[in-house]
Design a protein around this motif. Structure first.
Motif, PDB file in Angstrom:
ATOM      1  N   GLU A  28       0.968  -1.044   0.094  1.00  0.00           N
ATOM      2  CA  GLU A  28       0.078   0.090   0.135  1.00  0.00           C
ATOM      3  C   GLU A  28       1.000   1.185   0.030  1.00  0.00           C
ATOM      4  OE1 GLU A  28      -2.906   2.018   3.025  1.00  0.00           O
ATOM      5  OE2 GLU A  28      -2.765  -0.154   3.416  1.00  0.00           O
ATOM      6  N   PRO A  29       0.630   2.060  -1.042  1.00  0.00           N
ATOM      7  CA  PRO A  29       1.750   3.371  -1.007  1.00  0.00           C
ATOM      8  C   PRO A  29       1.454   4.169   0.209  1.00  0.00           C
ATOM      9  CG  PRO A  29      -0.031   3.294  -2.754  1.00  0.00           C
ATOM     10  CD  PRO A  29      -0.373   2.005  -2.051  1.00  0.00           C
ATOM     11  N   PRO A  30       2.395   4.754   0.851  1.00  0.00           N
ATOM     12  CA  PRO A  30       2.490   5.864   1.544  1.00  0.00           C
ATOM     13  C   PRO A  30       1.156   6.879   1.393  1.00  0.00           C
ATOM     14  CG  PRO A  30       4.829   5.741   0.889  1.00  0.00           C
ATOM     15  CD  PRO A  30       3.834   5.029   0.048  1.00  0.00           C
ATOM     16  N   HIS A  31       0.948   7.580   2.502  1.00  0.00           N
ATOM     17  CA  HIS A  31      -0.267   8.641   2.542  1.00  0.00           C
ATOM     18  C   HIS A  31       0.185   9.828   1.936  1.00  0.00           C
ATOM     19  CE1 HIS A  31      -2.185   5.547   5.449  1.00  0.00           C
ATOM     20  NE2 HIS A  31      -2.579   5.522   4.280  1.00  0.00           N
ATOM     21  N   GLU A  32       1.564  10.092   2.019  1.00  0.00           N
ATOM     22  CA  GLU A  32       1.899  11.475   1.464  1.00  0.00           C
ATOM     23  C   GLU A  32       3.175  11.161   0.647  1.00  0.00           C
ATOM     24  OE1 GLU A  32       2.144  15.221   3.925  1.00  0.00           O
ATOM     25  OE2 GLU A  32       4.008  15.159   3.600  1.00  0.00           O
ATOM     26  N   VAL A  33       3.079  11.412  -0.592  1.00  0.00           N
ATOM     27  CA  VAL A  33       4.129  11.252  -1.334  1.00  0.00           C
ATOM     28  C   VAL A  33       4.632  12.497  -2.071  1.00  0.00           C
ATOM     29  CG1 VAL A  33       3.438   8.864  -2.045  1.00  0.00           C
ATOM     30  CG2 VAL A  33       2.456  10.658  -3.316  1.00  0.00           C
ATOM     31  N   PRO A  34       5.741  12.698  -2.556  1.00  0.00           N
ATOM     32  CA  PRO A  34       6.339  13.919  -3.056  1.00  0.00           C
ATOM     33  C   PRO A  34       5.357  14.234  -4.433  1.00  0.00           C
ATOM     34  CG  PRO A  34       8.041  12.338  -2.821  1.00  0.00           C
ATOM     35  CD  PRO A  34       6.995  11.712  -2.343  1.00  0.00           C
TER      36      PRO A  34
END
Ligand code: SF4
Lengths: 152, 767
Positions: free
Chosen positions: B635-641
């Motif tokens: 699951e991807p992180p909740h904040e991405v660049p």
């Protein structure tokens, strides 16, 4: 055949649930776990809703607006304060039960129809509906004592 | 001044290459010749090196490693050799303080304790004990945690008890519980002496546990060196020594670990017999990891497929393996799930419960193990299961209470939720002991407003003035290590005694004395109307003896230990009881785990949502002593660049400091070795932003900003790093605490916050 009726009901319930999770995520942003988890669970419902489309098309849809009314009823009052979170989770849980019940009914039909795809769809979606409800219940249990006994 | 080695210049000292028995080397540093030595152990990280404290004229004048100790064989690292200086520092808190008309003023112990007791009683009367919360540390002693656990859980009956251990080791405990049914590291440090391979995941051991790293370095320098696999996005000291270094993108631990497991399963390098006899869940796990081909892993994590294969080959073919994981896993997305994959690796290969193989779900802080064991956090004493009525009854019997007095009606409140209740005003008294949350909590701007609230009464018990004491309503001066007697347990289940060497300064009192005093003043009673257990204790030894009883028959069995037994020799590993009078090196030798429904510490969670399972759920899956193989998908992180915040920020430690530097910042040598915070960025990013070494850089996230001098190199492009130790108590001229930038969110199972990633933008500023 009344299956389309229930498929319509299911499709709409899943949509209501998706929107309700979204609404609660947004409303309770200050509770980081609520925001994150409700967004995630809303995405689950979105996916379920998508998966049911095929069957709605297959068995031809009948528009069902009952769940709309249910959701309007459930999230009716503008709630504020610490009780709001508990009540909103409570209502979300009720919506998951609506979805679950639709699936129970539809599954019976799927068995009768020997529709393997519909059965598979049930297996996948209903298990996750259960997990949505489990999470809600866990979180409700956590919030309940503090909300009822201490918070103002 | 005499020192056997300069640990600032040469952090790990001379190599003594070996295989088998790690040679002894006694590291010593004294400022004057002591008149006597007092047995202790180091409390500056979870390694718990055995050390003696040198005393002269009632002052600490130095330390030396204990040659007999199984943990360190005489060695000490820079923090151990220098950190003790803090005890003697001039700015210790020596008198209680009470806030009057907005200002902290000196008061007597009587005044301070009376005020606390009066406040507590009022609140319990009006709002129940759930209006009171405790936030403790990973740095107190076992007896103190047990006292705190009883005061909170039995005396008051509040579910709101946790500590900063939530920020550092909650995932270690959670992962062990998920796989094995209870907390407790399966192996021993001695496994490193013979192992064929070592895996470090998100664990910069070279900086965190310098002495344990010496052991690894010595193996690398000896015959038949182990192969070393390191998974870390930064080129750390640890990574430099790796046979294979995988540098995944932030937040991609799960895909990388899934990828490794997949290769090992595909290659048939698993131990089918062990899996069948001792685990459940293999088929599901296999399905989950099957999607993670090396190419897919590469695409997502940036780890080249060939390198992943190399790593999997080592991990799939070694006959013995020691694995460790720490914050790079625990403070990232999917923390518990990723940590569990390390356990899975060992279970799939049957590398557990015999010499040379072990798993360390590492702890950060020195006594975090005891916070968990003794019930000073969300766990119940003796690894009992809050969902199991019989376990609650056992505790109630030990404390002579009605079971309902012990809060077990809802999951114990985790640290971040405690802070949230404070923020909302339903917790009205917060008692903080031995920690400095206003540097260590995420999203400091939000956190700082909480203790400042009018309707929250804050008690802070500490040895030094900190960012947190500054906002307290009552400050209690605490005696620390060296000034009190007690025991603590390192990450490897090794229990040490630390004897009192000197008197505390001024009126400072041990945390133990403070909690026991509170217990007496509150006049807590058991169900027969007698004084509650804590109120009857005269010495810490009384508490230790009571603790032994509490552990009887539990995985962390201390019944064979005593102050006398712990004094004189090495630390001893639990379980230590009649059956294992000298402790036990390996848990689960017979492949029987603590998962039985009557014995397990938890009924488990949904790994993805964190939903808690109850006894009825567990009945359906009771593995009766088999271990769980569990996994989840990525699951991807909740904040991405993104465009606005184009870089990843990650946080971590430096070798010379501990925690928020309240101790290490007061040692001249350590402070000079690492005087200030910094931002590390890649050569590529530095060039792109026109930043040179030493330039001041502004780093901004959605939550705040800091100014840090730049350090260029040794990090992947797109990622920047800032150490977490630095706050404002000694330097307040610029925003520099990295937690100004971090996120308030946490792992759904372990509830550990995600410190390891945030999206930021940077620019050079003119000094
Ligand atoms: S490795 Fe840890 S316990 Fe050992 S001396 Fe260093 S800081 Fe102390």
């Amino acid at each position: 055949m009344q299956l389309p009726h229930y498929l319509g009901l299911l499709e709409n319930s899943e949509k209501q649930l998706m929107e309700a999770f979204e609404y609660v995520a947004d409303k309770h942003k200050d509770e980081p776990d609520i925001e994150q988890m409700c967004q995630k669970l809303s995405a689950w419902s979105r996916e379920h809703h998508g998966r049911t489309q095929a069957f709605v098309a297959k068995y031809s849809e009948e528009k069902e607006d009952e769940p709309d009314k249910l959701k309007r009823e459930l999230f009716a009052k503008k709630r504020k304060g610490s009780l709001a979170l508990l009540r909103d989770l409570h209502d979300l849980w009720l919506l998951t039960q609506e979805v679950h019940l639709c699936w129970v009914v539809i599954r019976q039909a799927a068995l009768g129809l020997r529709d393997e795809d519909l059965k598979a769809c049930y297996e996948f979606c209903n298990a996750r509906t259960q997990r949505q409800a489990d999470w809600l219940l866990s979180r409700i249990k956590q919030a309940a004592p503090q909300t009822l006994l201490v918070a103002e | 001044m005499k020192e056997t080695r300069d640990s600032i210049q040469d952090i790990w000292g001379q190599r003594t290459g070996y295989e088998g028995d790690w040679p002894v080397r006694v590291d010593e540093r004294i400022e004057e010749e002591p008149d006597h030595w007092v047995q202790s152990a180091c409390v500056l990280c979870s390694n718990g090196c055995g050390m003696d404290i040198g005393v002269k004229d009632g002052r600490i004048v130095g330390v030396r490693g204990r040659a007999v100790d199984s943990v360190n064989h005489g060695r000490l690292g820079p923090k151990g050799l220098h950190g003790w200086v803090a005890n003697n520092s001039q700015d210790r808190l020596t008198r209680p303080l009470i806030r009057r008309n907005g200002k902290l003023e000196e008061a007597s112990w009587n005044e301070a304790m009376d005020l606390i007791v009066q406040k507590s009683k009022e609140l319990v009367e009006k709002h129940t004990a759930s209006s009171i919360g405790f936030y403790t540390s990973g740095q107190l002693f076992l007896e103190e945690y047990y006292a705190l656990g009883i005061v909170g859980k039995a005396g008051l009956g509040t579910p709101h008890m946790d500590g900063n251990t939530r920020l550092c080791t909650a995932t270690a405990a959670a992962a062990l519980k998920v796989s094995f049914g209870s907390d407790g590291q399966p192996g021993s440090y001695s496994d490193l002496d013979t192992t064929e391979a070592i895996l470090h995941v998100g664990h910069n051991i070279a900086s965190q546990q310098t002495v344990l790293w010496m052991r690894v370095l010595d193996r690398l320098a000896g015959p038949n060196p182990p192969k070393l696999v390191v998974i870390d996005p930064r080129a750390t000291y640890t990574a430099e020594k790796a046979t294979v270094h995988l540098a995944p993108r932030v937040g991609t631990n799960v895909p990388v670990m899934n990828g490794i497991l997949n290769l090992i399963i595909q290659a048939g390098q698993i131990n089918q017999e062990y899996i069948e006899a001792h685990t459940v869940g293999f088929e599901e796990l296999k399905q989950i990891v099957a999607k993670w081909t090396p190419e897919r892993v590469e695409h997502l994590s940036g780890v080249p497929a060939a390198k992943l294969r190399e790593a999997a080959h080592i991990l799939g073919t070694c006959k013995t393996l020691v694995s460790t994981a720490l914050q790079g896993v625990y403070q990232s997305m999917q923390a518990t799930a990723a940590a569990v994959q390390v356990n899975n690796l060992h279970l799939l290969r049957g590398l557990l419960g015999h010499p040379g193989s072990g798993i360390y779900q590492m702890n950060g802080q020195p006594t975090a193990q005891n916070t968990r064991e003794c019930g000073a956090d969300g766990d119940l004493p003796g690894f009992r299961n809050w969902g199991n009525e019989d376990h609650i009854k056992e505790l109630a019997a030990l404390w002579n209470l009605h079971p309902d007095q012990i809060p077990h009606w809802a999951p114990p409140t985790h640290a971040m939720q405690i802070w949230r209740y404070c923020e909302q005003g339903s917790i009205k008294l917060l008692w903080i002991s031995g920690t400095n949350p206003l540097v260590s909590l995420p999203d400091l701007d939000r956190a700082r407003k909480i203790p400042a609230k009018e309707d929250l009464f804050v008690i802070v018990q500490d040895a030094f003035p900190t960012e947190t004491t500054a906002l307290a309503d009552v400050v209690l001066p605490a005696a620390i290590w060296g000034e009190k007697t007690g025991c603590f347990t390192n990450v490897g289940r090794t229990v040490h005694i630390s004897h009192k060497a000197i008197d505390p300064p001024g009126e400072a009192r041990s945390d133990f004395d403070i909690f026991v005093d509170y217990s007496r003043r509150m006049d807590f009673r058991d169900q027969d109307g007698n004084s509650l257990l804590t109120s009857t204790w005269q010495t810490t030894e009384d508490a230790f003896n009571a603790w032994r009883e509490c552990t009887r028959g539990r995985p962390c069995d201390y019944t064979g230990l005593s102050y006398a037994k712990l004094t004189g020799g090495s630390g001893i590993q639990w379980p230590c009881n009649e059956q294992y009078p000298d402790g036990k090196k390996h848990l689960y030798e017979d492949g029987v785990f603590n998962t039985n429904i009557d014995y397990c510490e938890t009924y488990g969670h949904d790994l993805e949502t964190g939903a808690a399972r109850n006894q009825d759920d567990y009945k359906l899956i009771d593995p009766k002593g088999k271990a769980f193989l569990k996994g989840i998908d990525y699951e991807p992180p909740h904040e991405v660049p993104d465009k606005q915040y184009p870089l990843w920020l990650t946080t971590g430690r430096v070798v010379f400091h501990f925690h928020t530097r309240t101790k290490t910042g007061r040692s001249k040598a350590l402070q000079e070795a690492a005087p200030d915070s910094y931002v590390q960025l890649s050569t590529e990013d530095a060039a792109c932003y026109g930043i040179a070494d030493g330039d001041m850089v502004e780093v901004v996230s959605r939550r705040g900003k800091v100014l840090e001098p730049a350090r260029v190199g040794d990090i992947e492009p797109g990622l920047i790093f800032i150490p977490f130790h630095y706050g404002y108590w000694d330097k307040a001229d610029r925003p520099r605490a990295v937690n100004e930038l971090t996120l308030t969110e946490w792992d759904p199972v372990s509830k550990q916050p995600h410190y390891k990633y945030a999206a930021v933008h940077i620019r050079k500023v003119n000094a």
